[in-house]
Each structure stands twice: as structure tokens, then as C-alpha cells.
Motif scaffolding. Sequence first.
Motif, PDB file in Angstrom:
ATOM      1  N   GLY A   1      -6.187  -3.788   2.571  1.00  0.00           N
ATOM      2  CA  GLY A   1      -6.970  -4.921   3.069  1.00  0.00           C
ATOM      3  C   GLY A   1      -6.484  -6.258   2.548  1.00  0.00           C
TER       4      GLY A   1
ATOM      5  N   THR B   1      -2.565   4.792   9.659  1.00  0.00           N
ATOM      6  CA  THR B   1      -3.052   3.865  10.686  1.00  0.00           C
ATOM      7  C   THR B   1      -4.355   4.381  11.287  1.00  0.00           C
ATOM      8  OG1 THR B   1      -0.765   3.315  11.187  1.00  0.00           O
ATOM      9  CG2 THR B   1      -2.416   2.653  12.815  1.00  0.00           C
TER      10      THR B   1
ATOM     11  N   LEU C   1      -4.524 -12.915  13.712  1.00  0.00           N
ATOM     12  CA  LEU C   1      -4.019 -11.694  14.357  1.00  0.00           C
ATOM     13  C   LEU C   1      -3.095 -11.993  15.544  1.00  0.00           C
ATOM     14  CD1 LEU C   1      -7.259  -9.534  14.190  1.00  0.00           C
ATOM     15  CD2 LEU C   1      -5.121  -9.113  12.973  1.00  0.00           C
TER      16      LEU C   1
ATOM     17  N   GLN D   1      -2.041   0.916  21.156  1.00  0.00           N
ATOM     18  CA  GLN D   1      -2.128   0.998  19.684  1.00  0.00           C
ATOM     19  C   GLN D   1      -0.809   1.478  19.087  1.00  0.00           C
ATOM     20  OE1 GLN D   1      -5.639   3.562  19.587  1.00  0.00           O
ATOM     21  NE2 GLN D   1      -6.763   2.005  18.455  1.00  0.00           N
TER      22      GLN D   1
ATOM     23  N   GLU E   1      -3.189  -9.290   1.981  1.00  0.00           N
ATOM     24  CA  GLU E   1      -1.978  -9.840   2.585  1.00  0.00           C
ATOM     25  C   GLU E   1      -0.782  -9.546   1.678  1.00  0.00           C
ATOM     26  OE1 GLU E   1      -2.210 -11.721   5.436  1.00  0.00           O
ATOM     27  OE2 GLU E   1      -4.394 -11.593   5.521  1.00  0.00           O
TER      28      GLU E   1
ATOM     29  N   PRO F   1      -1.764  -6.137  14.523  1.00  0.00           N
ATOM     30  CA  PRO F   1      -2.907  -5.752  13.686  1.00  0.00           C
ATOM     31  C   PRO F   1      -2.608  -5.696  12.195  1.00  0.00           C
ATOM     32  CG  PRO F   1      -2.007  -3.843  14.849  1.00  0.00           C
ATOM     33  CD  PRO F   1      -1.283  -5.039  15.366  1.00  0.00           C
ATOM     34  N   GLY F   2      -1.329  -5.518  11.821  1.00  0.00           N
ATOM     35  CA  GLY F   2      -0.984  -5.400  10.411  1.00  0.00           C
ATOM     36  C   GLY F   2      -0.046  -4.243  10.198  1.00  0.00           C
TER      37      GLY F   2
ATOM     38  N   VAL G   1       1.178  -0.768   7.487  1.00  0.00           N
ATOM     39  CA  VAL G   1       0.739   0.167   6.441  1.00  0.00           C
ATOM     40  C   VAL G   1       1.772   0.253   5.329  1.00  0.00           C
ATOM     41  CG1 VAL G   1      -0.817   1.493   7.912  1.00  0.00           C
ATOM     42  CG2 VAL G   1       1.589   2.176   7.759  1.00  0.00           C
TER      43      VAL G   1
ATOM     44  N   ASP H   1       3.627   1.229  12.403  1.00  0.00           N
ATOM     45  CA  ASP H   1       4.562   0.803  11.356  1.00  0.00           C
ATOM     46  C   ASP H   1       5.447   1.991  10.976  1.00  0.00           C
ATOM     47  OD1 ASP H   1       5.808  -0.374   9.219  1.00  0.00           O
ATOM     48  OD2 ASP H   1       3.981  -0.625   8.006  1.00  0.00           O
TER      49      ASP H   1
ATOM     50  N   LEU I   1      -0.992  -8.453   7.023  1.00  0.00           N
ATOM     51  CA  LEU I   1      -2.148  -7.729   6.499  1.00  0.00           C
ATOM     52  C   LEU I   1      -1.757  -6.280   6.247  1.00  0.00           C
ATOM     53  CD1 LEU I   1      -5.153  -7.580   5.816  1.00  0.00           C
ATOM     54  CD2 LEU I   1      -5.587  -7.033   8.219  1.00  0.00           C
ATOM     55  N   ASP I   2      -1.990  -5.837   5.012  1.00  0.00           N
ATOM     56  CA  ASP I   2      -1.796  -4.427   4.670  1.00  0.00           C
ATOM     57  C   ASP I   2      -3.094  -3.704   5.027  1.00  0.00           C
ATOM     58  OD1 ASP I   2      -1.958  -1.983   3.290  1.00  0.00           O
ATOM     59  OD2 ASP I   2      -0.497  -2.671   1.823  1.00  0.00           O
ATOM     60  N   LEU I   3      -3.027  -2.844   6.025  1.00  0.00           N
ATOM     61  CA  LEU I   3      -4.242  -2.207   6.547  1.00  0.00           C
ATOM     62  C   LEU I   3      -4.858  -1.224   5.568  1.00  0.00           C
ATOM     63  CD1 LEU I   3      -2.885  -1.599  10.151  1.00  0.00           C
ATOM     64  CD2 LEU I   3      -4.650  -3.263   9.487  1.00  0.00           C
TER      65      LEU I   3
END
Lengths: 460, 460
Positions: B300, B418, B275, A425, B302, B330-331, B333, A430, B295-297
Amino acid sequence: MAAERLVVVGGDAAGMAAASHARRLKGPGELAITAFERGHFTSYSACGIPYWVGGSVDGPDALIARTAEEHRARDIDLRLRTEVTELDLDGGRVRTRDLDNGGQESWTGFDKLVLATGARPIRPPLPGIDAPGVHGVQTLDDGQALLDSLTAAEGRRAVVIGAGYIGVEMAEALINRGYRVTVLEAREQPMSTLDPDMGALVHEAMCGLGIETVRGAAVTAVLTDASGRARAVATQDAEYPADVVVLGMGVRPETALAAAAGLPLGESGGLLTDLAMRVRGKEHIWAGGDCVEVLDLVSGRERHIALGTHANKHGQVIGANAAGGYATFPGVVGTAVSKVCDLEIARTGLLERHARAAGLRFVSVTIESTSRAGYYPGARPMHVKMLAERRTGRLLGVQIVGREGAGKRVDIAAVALTAGMTVEQMTTLDLGYAPPFSPVWDPVLVAARKATAAVREAGI
Amino acid sequence: MAAERLVVVGGDAAGMAAASHARRLKGPGELAITAFERGHFTSYSACGIPYWVGGSVDGPDALIARTAEEHRARDIDLRLRTEVTELDLDGGRVRTRDLDNGGQESWTGFDKLVLATGARPIRPPLPGIDAPGVHGVQTLDDGQALLDSLTAAEGRRAVVIGAGYIGVEMAEALINRGYRVTVLEAREQPMSTLDPDMGALVHEAMCGLGIETVRGAAVTAVLTDASGRARAVATQDAEYPADVVVLGMGVRPETALAAAAGLPLGESGGLLTDLAMRVRGKEHIWAGGDCVEVLDLVSGRERHIALGTHANKHGQVIGANAAGGYATFPGVVGTAVSKVCDLEIARTGLLERHARAAGLRFVSVTIESTSRAGYYPGARPMHVKMLAERRTGRLLGVQIVGREGAGKRVDIAAVALTAGMTVEQMTTLDLGYAPPFSPVWDPVLVAARKATAAVREAGI
């Protein structure tokens, strides 16, 4: 209705943070707060003492976050130079001795009690260890005594016994004061808060900084001159002349009072508390700071970790709870950062020996990278070691040794440990990137990638 | 069995990381890799260009992580100065033009395709915007052209249009080259990647650094001299003389080829992927780097974020998958860090306007603290702004403006975001503490405490 009586034993970070925070929540009409401190100072940064001794910080005033007068102005009845000599828990009172007025004793009653008695430097029972010229550096009073000793010393040779955080910080301080410094470390490497391979990097760097660092040095005595003052430190193999000797062997919880009162202590001798920082099994007694053990969230075991940042957090939690509010301290992950000259040293989580002791199977990897993009001016090398649990890949610990920009990178791992992340993970975290701040793959990410591959290869 | 054919369009970070990683997993007998790049260079750090232009980095060689020759030595058929002009997805081939040999065109077939076409600087359609002396700084070729322009320029006045990351970094570069720099920003504050109140701190600091920063400046034209070269930038209110003009208005995804081929694009014009970094709905086409949305975690949604660190991660993921392995991205932050001279600027997560757009209710707090213990030499002030969701207390974003030691502190918040931590959980984070590294309460912890109190007070 009479005000409840809160008594605080120990006037440094944990004790006075508790007192201050409780006062913020409840006025003197509801809560009467009395705090006893045996030294001359309150609420000071013990962690700053090496920098005061080294001359980079004016002291001791700069190290005092809040003076006795400021506390008193906020209706905290603070008694300096007053030692608590007995806890009478059944009677709900503490016995005190006034250190300045002929040792006059008296009793003070409490409804709620906070124990913040701190820690004391380890002093092995060796010949000469209590001689003048041998110094601990735990309190401001200790710092002042060492500075006086430096002024009085005729030569410029210093021996530091122990190469942990305090030892290496004091080595830097004494170098800055123009001393020739020898550090004697009993173990195979300095910084036993790191694994030996990372400690070896510290050893190498200390030698490069002109600090003589002797490993495997078992101190047998402090030798004294005709006047009784320290003049050298003897090991099994050699004698190291010293105009001043500093003890850097770490600290132990100061819990003699608590032990005498039958309060529960852990393996290290630190008080055991619950999550609200209440002494276990006691409704109205709290303890925090350097005199308690804390839960290590990674190993699930209690440990003694003396650190100002924990003490302050404990104080906040205790203050809230003692004033009828609610707060908890969940535990630590074992983060520490230090430096010796321009060498930065950091760790969080478990060392290999801790992981083994906790019954964990793990992989460990070490990478070398740089603090900034390799092409950017000021990029400095950095070693990152990472431990991960086999099969699950859960992060277990990180150690970092490097130059500018190395130390605080450990925070990335501290948060990841708290969150229970796996090293895989972590590979996609980021993190802030720009050439003056990091290579395009932050060193922590590089380590996480290598650890991920190691977990995959290791199987169970 | 013939080798599978992998074609990569774009030879910078994402494309060449994909090619290299795929090659590591599969040899040339199994996978033939051809990469097309229209420029002169491969695998370079575009983020390093401002420092090359500013003279603190020797370029362009230092900025090249891996040369064309190195790629070719690893059996990657790399064609520089070769532009892909059409994607024939049904036919499984790409049309290319050789930019050096009279524009000769040809077709190359593929079984698997990687799109890494990057981004291009925003150039609003204003009079004079394409005049000589007006420069984007997206590629090494751009950087060289700007340096040539600086050498040729007779005066020492520069205008930077746009005060985002590239704009402020170029302002520093030009100051270092001895230019008098004016930065024109259309919005109310520089650094629209921060909330306006934090941008105001940047504005103030830039003025202190001798960079004239004009807010609310709507550029209407680049004015040219008799030779057609840029000589000034006009806004609605004024004219700013310029011997050189730099565009710092950000970038847009370079997806004209993908659009022509009917591939799915998001609101920003960036390619949409899954993904595994496959273009959505396509089994054998991957895309990554500055030409995709991520993807902005936190929200939620893009977003288009052009950053070398993401491009490299994408490349790794694509390389693994294209070679028959498995990896996902995964995206993000939304972490970014930058500096202008000694001012450090960082953010992660959502700004207030992002949080509102995502339908979130939140509190925001700002604190001022220092990078080190207040008494320690070199302690510098730092502002930390923190956003937290109402009721849940979930961390939503952090912005930091300060001096040395400010920027990379944003990583603490990036990891916490995250992990989905609340600001109250953050108050007990075990962060590295020692006086040279942090106050006893790290500035991020101080912000978390204030945010926790704000969440409690705000209710729903």
C-alpha cells in the motif's frame, strides 16, 4: 478400541497419496491401512512413461516416487498383484483376487474406503485392436510391454493412433528410438485439446519434425500377419505399415467396480464426488485421481481430466479427510501442457466449443510474439490464443503453441482464471521482465491487450 | 480550431509510448506532438544494454524498438540531442537547449505535458568516481562509451560496484568479454532485492561461476593513474585493480526539472501521480517510467521501481489519457527477474524487511525442488521462499533462485498477489504439469503447502 480400517483400491498416485497422508496424521494404532494394487508397481509417474520409452529417462525405477517397501515401512499394508473384484458396500467389505497365486479370492472389511482405480486407454472395438504389437501406455507394465515389443520388432515403422497428449508424446518417444512415425488422427487437426486453428499450428510443426501426421484418418482395423501380430493399420483410405502400434486416443475412467456397486457416475463415466472428495451421498467413501470427474471452475460443469497433478492433490485431500482432518479440492481450470520434440503445447480454461456448450458469448484473439526479447539469443516464436466473455471481459481460456518458454506461460492464465480476472485486468499484470525471459510486453499481456480491445468492440 | 499541443520530455520507453499511443488515437490535425530527447536514440531497451556489452546482442540498432525516423513518419516532431532545461508551468512552455548547435536555447509552448525523464545511475560522491574508465549503463550512449572503454583497455580486469540487477548482469557481460570480474557489494549479501538468506544462494552461485564477489565492501575511492584514468577501486580493507569500472548501484529518478518546477515528489525523489498517471494535483501534466513512484499493491506504499515493462505500460496509459481517452495503471506487486550466467533470480511482493516496515506479521518458508520432474533430463534445483501474512494466510511475497526454468515461475505468484490469494488457495492452483515442465507438485505449490502449514501453526 480397535483401529479403524481404511481400505484403498488402487496403488498409484491418488490411492497411495491418500494412504500416505492419512498415515502421517494417524498412527497404525488408530488407523489400519490396507491398499490393493493389481499391477507390479505403486506410486509411479505414468506421465513419465513416454520419456522412459523414448530413452531419455531410465525406467521403470526412476518413475517410482515411492516403492512398495517404503509404503510398508510406514505401516501401510500394501498388496501388489491383488485385484479388487467387488465392492460390498452394505457389508463393508471388498472381494479381492490374488493374481499370482491361482486367483485365490478373499474378503477384506473396511470402515472407510478410498477408490482410486484410475483410467484405461480407449480401445475402440476394431478388428485386430487386441493383437500383439498394439500397446496402450497407461501403466508401468504397459510401458515395459511396449519396450519389449520395440526390442522384438524387426522393422522401424510405428503408427500412433490418436494425436492427443499421449499420442504426440509417444510420437516423440518413437522418433527418439529411431522409428519412422505416422500419427493417425480422426479429427481435422491433431491436439483436439486445442481449437482447430491452434491444432493446425501443431500439425505444421509435427510435419516439420518429420512426424507424418494424417488428419481425418478413421481407423478401420489393425491388420495382422500370419502369426497374429500387428503389421499395419488400415483407415478408410489407406494402409499404414507398422512394426508397432501405440494407442493414443486418451483414456476413460476405470469405474466398472463402482458402477456395479451403484455409485454415482457422471457423463464421462467418472465417479462424482463432493468438495471433500467423498463419493456423492456416501459418508465414508472417497474417490480421486483418474477415476473421478472434477468440477471445471470456468464452465461450472463436471469433466473427466486424467492428470497426475490432480491425482496427487486428490490423494492429499482424501488422506486428510479419511484421517479425520479437513481439506477440500475446489476444482480445476483445465490446464495442460505437453511437448513434442521442441514444440510446446499448452492450454487452460475453455476452448471455443466448450464456451459455446456452456452458453457463453465470447471473443477470441490470437497473437504471435516471442519467448524472449526479440533481439535476445534464443527468442522463439509463440502463438497465444485468448478467449474472453463478451460484455464482462472475463478471461475464459488461453492456448499457447510455441517453442522453448511457451508451455509454462499458461500458468499466468491458470491463476488469472482461478481468480476470475478480466482480460483488461490482465493487461496490467506485473509479470517478470528481463530480455532473456520475455519481451517488454509478455506474450500473455499482448494477447490480453488485444482481447480487451476485442471485448470493447464486440459489445453484447 | 488549432491542434492541441502535446509536449513530451524524454524520448525513451514511457515518453515515446505515450506519444505513439496518443498519435494512434488522434491525428496531427487535432493533436500536435513534440518530443525532446537529450541523447542520440529513442525508444530503446535499456535493459538490453548488458547483453549488448556482453556481445550476445548486436547493438545498438537491435535494441531500438522504433527509430527517430519511424516516429517522425508518424507525425511526431522528435528533437534528438535537445535537452529540456526548464519547465514554465504557469506560462505553459518548456525551455530547451540544442546540444549540438552551440547550446542554442528556445521555448516551446504546450497545452499538455508528459514528463518521462527517466533515471540516472547512483554515483556516490567518492574521489575518482567521475574518472575516465568509470561507467554507468543507463543509456545507449553509456553502453557505447563502455564498449569503447573495453576496446581501449589494456588489461582484462573489471570491477563492478554494486551487486543488484545491473551489477550481476554486467558481471555476466564482462565475463563473456573475457574479463576477470570482481563485484563489490556494500551489504552482507549480493542482490539486496532479495532477503539475505536468498542473497546468500546468489553469492554462492556467483563464486561458482568464477565471479569474485566481495560482501560488506565499502568503496572509498576510485584510484586513477597518471593520466587520470581509473586503475583500481579502493575499499576500507583492500584495493581491487581495474581496467574498467562499472557502476551497478541502482538508479534514482531524474526529477531535477520537476523539482525546480515545484511538482510533488515522493520519498525516493520520484514524481507522484494519480491512477491515470497525472502528476498529482495537475490536470494536464502526466508522468511515467523511471522518473515516477508507483503504488505497491501489497504494502500500500509508493515505491520507485525502474523497469522497462512498467515504463511501457505507463506510456500506454498516458497516451490514452492525453488523447482524451481513458486508461489507468493500478500499481505493481514488485516483480523482477534477472540472471547471471545460468543462475536465475526472481522476486515478487514483499521481502521480510518490507513486510516488517509495512507493519505486517508474517511467516516465511523456503523449499528446495526442481524445475522439471526429478527424473527428467535437465531438471535443475530451485529454491523458493514464500512469505504469508499470519492469521489471514494472504500471500505477501515470493523469491526464487535457481537455474533454467526458475525465473518466470515468479509470474504465478505475481498473479496470485494481484488477486489477493491466500497461500492455502494457492495449494490447489491448476498449474501446467508434465515431466519436462514441472514436478507433479510445482515448486510454487510445494512452497504454498509449507506456508499454509506455517500459517496454521503460527496462530496470531
